[in-house]
Scaffold this active site. Sequence first.
Site, PDB file in Angstrom:
ATOM      1  CG  ASP A   1      -2.098  -0.879   1.132  1.00 44.30           C
ATOM      2  OD1 ASP A   1      -2.591  -1.029   0.003  1.00 44.30           O
ATOM      3  OD2 ASP A   1      -2.542  -1.429   2.157  1.00 44.30           O
TER       4      ASP A   1
ATOM      5  CE1 TYR B   1       4.750  -6.302   4.026  1.00 45.12           C
ATOM      6  CE2 TYR B   1       4.170  -8.625   4.208  1.00 45.12           C
ATOM      7  CZ  TYR B   1       4.183  -7.443   3.481  1.00 45.12           C
ATOM      8  OH  TYR B   1       3.636  -7.398   2.227  1.00 45.12           O
TER       9      TYR B   1
END
Lengths: 244, 244
Positions: free
Chosen positions: A52, A110
């Site tokens: 994103d 992540y």
Amino acid sequence: MRNIKLIIEFDGSDFCGWQRQPKGRTVQKVIETAIFKATGEEIMINGSSRTDAGVHAREMVANFITNSTIPGDKFREALNTRLPEDVSIIKSEEVEENFHARYSSKGKTYSYTIVNRYERLSLGHQYLYHYRYNLNIDEMKKACQYFMGSHDFRAFMSPGSSIKTTVRNIKELYIEQKGDRIKIFITADGFLYNMVRIIVGTLLKIGNGKLKAEEIEKIIIEGNRKRAGMCVPPNGLVLEKVFY
Amino acid sequence: MRNIKLIIEFDGSDFCGWQRQPKGRTVQKVIETAIFKATGEEIMINGSSRTDAGVHAREMVANFITNSTIPGDKFREALNTRLPEDVSIIKSEEVEENFHARYSSKGKTYSYTIVNRYERLSLGHQYLYHYRYNLNIDEMKKACQYFMGSHDFRAFMSPGSSIKTTVRNIKELYIEQKGDRIKIFITADGFLYNMVRIIVGTLLKIGNGKLKAEEIEKIIIEGNRKRAGMCVPPNGLVLEKVFY
């Protein structure tokens, strides 16, 4: 026809995310433009993840098919000289024909970084999420175990993607604390839309006492998005590594 | 009439430096605008340092004289709610009449962060200086001692400021290394224009073997700017603390 794999670092601050879109600056588009400048070919690259806007990457992976004669390892410099400062090719290599950055991926890691202090935060705000209220880190660490393993994580997903299954396997989830910095690492075979950011938001909800670590189990079973925490902002999120 | 002291954190990436100027967004101007919004007063604030464009601050100090009735410690929130994300008031307090952020300062600490790796750098590029070539860190650490103490540092100054003396007293200069990150800390009673960035450039010249640690002594005595290293870019520089 050769298949080239790229490892890409980027600073997501000034990007509207990874994926090419009609308007807005995206990482995919910027790299495709550099490939066009280097080879004259109009090519679509496959990214391992569609990050994103505002999300960063230390090792995003992408691949593309080319007729160019540039040796695989020379694409790094050929593209870097044509890329803006906020995108860098860390490595390039020729790989076998059937390698696909997204479909061949076996998992990803992540990280999400929080600064936990009362004072407002400006320095590094594009990479850090500022959380003002006290956090019980031990409780957050305790909660990590409940996420581990293969579960239906639909309670930790934002709507907006079409997927076959909401089952994912979390292989690693841990918290590192150093001074006022709290860094959360998570590794899974794949992630649902906003899954990392909602899990981090849920850990914060546990840290500030609004949820108990043991309740995670129930939230997973019930699959109720409303019981999980908020989706924290994108800027603290870094795609660290993609596994194959 | 009250004297208010501010401790300010800012991300210098999108600023044309500290000092108010006819054109361009500066930290001073942004804070003065916030003060105007909070108090209705058009005030000039005194900053402890006139940092260049791209330089950051963890604890910049400023003061201003006000007729406002806002309590000293309440200026923090009063201004933070009126400041953009890249400037934060960490602390505010009322101080004695004769306190001046610049003239009362007894010393400052700056840090400069380098990423030493072959691959290009994108993630965090606004806070880090990317240095590609091998560095002999031990030699750089050895060189630090030659800078220590009171010396005429005119060889480590860019032209463009009018000052009475080029003698400064370096009280601390050390290097921390963690992985590919090299962080240099320097404390002095004051700094000449670009002095930190030229000392860091000189340490890099030593690290890459183009200069010997022992030669620093001679460069200081001769006062020859050309023998010292380059002025490294502003983005790695952070004003860490101001002492009173």
